[in-house]
Design a protein around this motif. Sequence first.
Motif, PDB file in Angstrom:
ATOM      1  N   GLN A  68       2.796   6.920  -6.766  1.00  0.00           N
ATOM      2  CA  GLN A  68       1.941   8.041  -7.149  1.00  0.00           C
ATOM      3  C   GLN A  68       2.657   9.374  -6.939  1.00  0.00           C
ATOM      4  O   GLN A  68       2.496  10.307  -7.719  1.00  0.00           O
ATOM      5  CB  GLN A  68       0.642   8.002  -6.342  1.00  0.00           C
ATOM      6  CG  GLN A  68      -0.267   6.828  -6.698  1.00  0.00           C
ATOM      7  CD  GLN A  68      -1.433   6.671  -5.736  1.00  0.00           C
ATOM      8  OE1 GLN A  68      -1.692   7.541  -4.919  1.00  0.00           O
ATOM      9  NE2 GLN A  68      -2.122   5.534  -5.819  1.00  0.00           N
ATOM     10  N   LYS A  69       3.446   9.442  -5.856  1.00  0.00           N
ATOM     11  CA  LYS A  69       4.194  10.667  -5.586  1.00  0.00           C
ATOM     12  C   LYS A  69       5.391  10.807  -6.525  1.00  0.00           C
ATOM     13  O   LYS A  69       5.810  11.912  -6.867  1.00  0.00           O
ATOM     14  CB  LYS A  69       4.702  10.674  -4.138  1.00  0.00           C
ATOM     15  CG  LYS A  69       3.615  10.869  -3.084  1.00  0.00           C
ATOM     16  CD  LYS A  69       4.214  10.813  -1.680  1.00  0.00           C
ATOM     17  CE  LYS A  69       3.169  11.041  -0.604  1.00  0.00           C
ATOM     18  NZ  LYS A  69       2.695  12.448  -0.584  1.00  0.00           N
TER      19      LYS A  69
ATOM     20  N   GLU B 222       0.832  -1.210   0.000  1.00  0.00           N
ATOM     21  CA  GLU B 222       0.000   0.000   0.000  1.00  0.00           C
ATOM     22  C   GLU B 222       0.867   1.260   0.000  1.00  0.00           C
ATOM     23  O   GLU B 222       0.624   2.203  -0.766  1.00  0.00           O
ATOM     24  CB  GLU B 222      -0.913  -0.011   1.227  1.00  0.00           C
ATOM     25  CG  GLU B 222      -1.771   1.230   1.374  1.00  0.00           C
ATOM     26  CD  GLU B 222      -2.484   1.273   2.720  1.00  0.00           C
ATOM     27  OE1 GLU B 222      -2.673   2.380   3.252  1.00  0.00           O
ATOM     28  OE2 GLU B 222      -2.847   0.196   3.243  1.00  0.00           O
TER      29      GLU B 222
ATOM     30  N   GLU C 147       2.748   1.744  -3.283  1.00  0.00           N
ATOM     31  CA  GLU C 147       1.880   2.293  -4.329  1.00  0.00           C
ATOM     32  C   GLU C 147       1.672   3.789  -4.135  1.00  0.00           C
ATOM     33  O   GLU C 147       1.604   4.553  -5.105  1.00  0.00           O
ATOM     34  CB  GLU C 147       0.554   1.540  -4.344  1.00  0.00           C
ATOM     35  CG  GLU C 147       0.683   0.131  -4.932  1.00  0.00           C
ATOM     36  CD  GLU C 147      -0.592  -0.681  -4.841  1.00  0.00           C
ATOM     37  OE1 GLU C 147      -1.473  -0.300  -4.032  1.00  0.00           O
ATOM     38  OE2 GLU C 147      -0.695  -1.693  -5.565  1.00  0.00           O
ATOM     39  N   GLN C 148       1.577   4.213  -2.859  1.00  0.00           N
ATOM     40  CA  GLN C 148       1.496   5.654  -2.581  1.00  0.00           C
ATOM     41  C   GLN C 148       2.770   6.349  -3.077  1.00  0.00           C
ATOM     42  O   GLN C 148       2.713   7.449  -3.635  1.00  0.00           O
ATOM     43  CB  GLN C 148       1.352   5.902  -1.080  1.00  0.00           C
ATOM     44  CG  GLN C 148      -0.008   5.574  -0.507  1.00  0.00           C
ATOM     45  CD  GLN C 148      -0.078   5.890   0.981  1.00  0.00           C
ATOM     46  OE1 GLN C 148       0.584   6.799   1.474  1.00  0.00           O
ATOM     47  NE2 GLN C 148      -0.886   5.120   1.705  1.00  0.00           N
TER      48      GLN C 148
END
Length: 428
Positions: free
Chosen positions: A289-290, A282, A285-286
Amino acid sequence: MKKLMTLMLLLAVSSMSFAQKNEVKAIEKALKNSNFGDAKSAVVSAEALIGSMDDKTKAKFYYLKAQALYAEGKGTDANIDEAIVSLDNLKELESKMGKLKYTQEANVMSEGMVYTFLTNANNAFTSKNYKAAAKGFEKVYRMSPLDTLYLYYAASSAVTEQDYDTALDYYIELKNLGYTGIKMNYFATNVETGEEELFPDKAQRTFSLKAKLHNKPRDEKSESNAAEIVKNIALIYVSQGENEKALAAMSDARSQNPDDIGLLLSEANVYLKMGNRDKFKELMEQATQKDPDNAELQYNLGVLAAEAGNSESAIKYYNKAITINPNYVDAYTNLAVVILAGEAAIVEEMNGLGTSSADNRKYDELKEKRSQLYSDAIPYLEKSLELKESNIDAAKTLMNIYSALGETDKFKTMRARVEAMEASAAGN
């Protein structure tokens, strides 16, 4: 009667003052003869009287005590630590007195001690005596508290030594100090070689620029070590079974730096160490995105997907990593591994077939399917070997694939290459 008592009191005070000075003189005399054993014994005797010493005598005592305990660098670690405290006490006392009689001498002594500690710490680190290096770097920092870099070096040395309890103390101190390690790096290009070089400081670069030995000056800030420090605090807590403390350390750091991707990755790493792969994924994946153009993040997600048996997702992430970084060797290798992972199921099904016509047809279909897997994996293995010529695993896999596909010439070429790699490895 009262006068007699007063006279007796004065005599007692004078006698005590005389005793104090005698004890201090005993330290001084022993030091002049480099008799540090007697000097330390005299320190113990004088210290019993310190409560009644005047500030002038006390300042001299602190200075002599530091010399006795340091013993020209031959004192024990505990003695040297106490010597450092004694010098600090001296400087603090004379600062309050407004009269720096021994402070200047103490500063000269401190500079010599710092030089010795730093030299010994560097030598210990070079010779892989990380325990001694950690102690040495810590002493440099205690002598020069503004140079927090040396406390960072002490922590790094302690970690390398796997002395995690000591490292944790250093890292927590660094965190509380707000240490980041950010500094300005000063670069310039060597006129003769055309190569850019890093200078120890701006002044030396300026001198070289004026001498026309260098040109094209460039300043660049170094990266922060804050994320690494918090990560190491958390990982040490995890190794100690203190998972809640680990997560609290990460949470605190991220609340102060919500956009710091280094801290986000560190927290993900903590969850991975704790075995919580779902939370790790999790957070990873964050992170993607950043930082969508970070090939390593995509690669790590590919590893996770492959381990979970999700080949389709793994291939997607590995391909994304390669798109971002076409020279990502491990991504090519792992793509081939994911593709070839399907071979086991095919072989198992082939082995379970009978001898009927239908089974024979199915066998041929599966054989063709397996050959296609081999063909699909070949380009990635070849690219991996192209980028890393010493990749013996890729070379062996290609050799076996060529053999299975009946590509004799390629098999022989790859076998010769594998044998050369093995011979080279054996020679080293």
